[in-house]
Design a protein around this motif. Sequence first.
Motif, PDB file in Angstrom:
ATOM      1  N   ASN A  48      39.923  17.809  10.501  1.00 32.27           N
ATOM      2  CA  ASN A  48      39.263  17.028  11.550  1.00 32.27           C
ATOM      3  C   ASN A  48      40.220  16.170  12.375  1.00 32.27           C
ATOM      4  OD1 ASN A  48      36.686  17.974  10.757  1.00 32.27           O
ATOM      5  ND2 ASN A  48      36.659  16.476   9.090  1.00 32.27           N
ATOM      6  N   THR A  49      41.398  15.868  11.817  1.00 31.68           N
ATOM      7  CA  THR A  49      42.354  15.025  12.537  1.00 31.68           C
ATOM      8  C   THR A  49      43.547  15.802  13.064  1.00 31.68           C
ATOM      9  OG1 THR A  49      43.626  14.490  10.534  1.00 31.68           O
ATOM     10  CG2 THR A  49      41.730  13.079  11.052  1.00 31.68           C
ATOM     11  N   GLY A  50      43.794  16.977  12.467  1.00 32.69           N
ATOM     12  CA  GLY A  50      44.972  17.748  12.850  1.00 32.69           C
ATOM     13  C   GLY A  50      46.256  17.198  12.286  1.00 32.69           C
ATOM     14  N   LYS A  51      46.159  16.174  11.441  1.00 31.02           N
ATOM     15  CA  LYS A  51      47.345  15.539  10.870  1.00 31.02           C
ATOM     16  C   LYS A  51      47.544  15.977   9.421  1.00 31.02           C
ATOM     17  CE  LYS A  51      46.863  11.270  13.588  1.00 31.02           C
ATOM     18  NZ  LYS A  51      46.701   9.785  13.502  1.00 31.02           N
ATOM     19  N   SER A  52      48.722  16.443   9.115  1.00 23.88           N
ATOM     20  CA  SER A  52      49.057  16.726   7.719  1.00 23.88           C
ATOM     21  C   SER A  52      49.831  15.544   7.155  1.00 23.88           C
ATOM     22  CB  SER A  52      49.901  17.999   7.623  1.00 23.88           C
ATOM     23  OG  SER A  52      51.114  17.855   8.328  1.00 23.88           O
ATOM     24  N   GLY A  53      49.645  15.271   5.886  1.00 21.54           N
ATOM     25  CA  GLY A  53      50.342  14.156   5.262  1.00 21.54           C
ATOM     26  C   GLY A  53      49.861  12.802   5.728  1.00 21.54           C
ATOM     27  N   ASP A  54      48.642  12.732   6.209  1.00 24.34           N
ATOM     28  CA  ASP A  54      48.077  11.466   6.685  1.00 24.34           C
ATOM     29  C   ASP A  54      47.829  10.546   5.480  1.00 24.34           C
ATOM     30  OD1 ASP A  54      46.657   9.401   7.778  1.00 24.34           O
ATOM     31  OD2 ASP A  54      44.997  10.623   8.518  1.00 24.34           O
ATOM     32  N   PRO A  55      48.539   9.418   5.381  1.00 30.61           N
ATOM     33  CA  PRO A  55      48.367   8.542   4.209  1.00 30.61           C
ATOM     34  C   PRO A  55      47.002   7.879   4.152  1.00 30.61           C
ATOM     35  CG  PRO A  55      49.742   7.470   5.858  1.00 30.61           C
ATOM     36  CD  PRO A  55      49.524   8.885   6.337  1.00 30.61           C
TER      37      PRO A  55
END
Length: 716
Positions: A48-55
Amino acid sequence: MKIKILIQSIFLAGLLVFVLDSCKKPDLQLTDEEENRSFMAVFRIQANTGKSGDPLASQVVNSNDIYLTWNGIEGASGYHIKMKTQAGSWDIPGDILWDTIVGPEVLKITKKDLQYSTMHNFMIQTLSPLGEAYNSRWYGLGDGAHPDDRAEFTTLERTGIPDVVSVAGVTENSMRVYFDLKVYNPAPPALNPSFQHENGQFLMDEILVQPASVNRDLPSQTIKLSQADLTNGYVDVTGLVSNALYVVNGLNNKVVRYWDRLYNTSMVRMRGQVGEPILIPHKVDVANTWAQQNNASRLDTILNNYLFDNTLAEGTIFMLEAGKKYYLGNNVVLAKGLVLKSNTPGTKATLYMGLGYNELNNGSLAFNFQLGRNAQAGEIGSITVGDVIFDDLSVELPLAVNFFNQSLYPGKSINGNYFINQSSASMPFTCSKLEARNCNFQGMVRSWFRTQGSNRQVIENIIVDNCIFHDAGMYDVNGRGYPLITGAAVSEKTNIFNNVVIKNNSFVGVSYDQLIRETANLAWAPSVVWNVTIENNTFLNAFSVSNGRFLIQHQHPPANSKYIVRKNLFISVKAAGDDRAFFQSGMDFRTYRPGVSFDVADNYSTSAKSANNAVTYFSSAEIFVNQPFSHNGRGAGANAGALNKGGLEATKVITGPTPIAPENLMVDPYPKGKKVVANWAPDSHIYNLDGLRYKNTPEVFNHPIYTKGIGDPRWR
């Protein structure tokens, strides 16, 4: 005149307006609920965010807690959240393990103390102040085809678990639960800190016997341990139900978190009396067009219901009507031993692994048997599966699409199907025997049997006897897929090659990666030893479409493993004008641990050229063009043949003193289609099986292939 024209123009204009108005599509009016429905909340994850490794994303924390966060919706009155395990269903109330509602100000929550090593699924719904009809749609219901509408998290493994609880003396309605509470002195450094101990003894105060998910409605039993029980080291549990499956745990209730209270878990199936064989009558579903066209009776529902049926003991024999057709409309879970056979020995029943095409009409429906099963809620131990036997069946996928024949099925994708597959999330399991005898297998494009996943897998016996494999493989231009029997060990206790016997079979044009493969190089447990017997089989143009199709690829076998490869027949054959090349390969060993031994002898091949010398089948010293059995570094010929019972010379595949051409041995061994330059005919992998019978000639009768009984005996 002008007035007349004006009247005509007005009439035509009116008519045009009428026609155009009548052609308009009706206005699509949204209902009040649809127009005012709340917006959907979604979890903060990469999809949903397109971010990998989002803390800040939703994630597993503290090994078995799951942190959830989601976007706030303006005007929401709250949020509804549900949870299940991967194996559960949103439609079954008993599978919903958590169902909670939080206020509109809550945009994050941590669900604590969850089952270890288990995938958990979550879904969320925005609640509307206007009422239930205006709530948002659920987020998290996505299936395999819609992964972005799915929120799933796998808790971490619980390590350092002492082996304390065991079960023995299982009857139809009782068992004895043992517990050895002695702590090794000193305690092993890898011991999980949640396991408390005092004065050299682990602390345990309760035995819990619960029904497994397959019979979840049965009662549980909780046994509080007395000092006498602790001194005896066991308790007897009675009043159980025959054939039922139970989960047995020992607990230390001084530990706060539930999943940290448990010691090692045992799953136990109660004994039962195996009744008379059950004949599954041939009944065609009148509502299924494909079943009607093929005159086929559906089978999978009956076999899957058997898993949950406590009136039927493990080992029940199911018989199919000989000469009739049955089919699978879904996968079948093999977590309870059974026999599936024709009711008339020597006359096969047909089992289609699927019928028809999928909803998108871009691929044929293909299902498979699944050995073992995924864990349900509360199931963290291993399972034991009895004998699984298939006998006198013709197993087929009539619409199978492979690389060669895909031009015959425009718009259809290549099948990635199996006879038996295993879920990557399958629980640790032990199966006493997996056997196929007197069967024909056709249309398994990717593999026949594949294991996968990180959990322990043990199959005490795999037996493949008197079967034919044909029209199988061709997953891509190189023929690849997986081996016939695929090992993928991650656990050092995994052992599917404990006793593998492959005898009296024919592999005709099969292009799987290998016959058997396990490439893991682990510190194998002392109990893990491989014993492989490959005897009296015929390999005709099998495992040879491209290089590296080793018959045996066991790169790092455990100590004391043994390989018997005897009296097999290898044939490479093609007609004039066929440009296919053969890449028959032998063995691929990389490590020879102490005690590894071979008994390789009396393996033959037909001649290197056609009878008229016009066609060359192979040009190497043996039919194997790569790493033959006799290879001194990666075969049975290692150490100059010292590891082989008959020495180096016996490891070689020979033609005999007078080589016999394939077309002189068999009536018609040729593939039907040819490869011309780089183009394969759609039937390049199809053979006339009746044509594999031996010719009635003196040349055949006097050749060692015949006199010594080499290869599959059915063709003599």
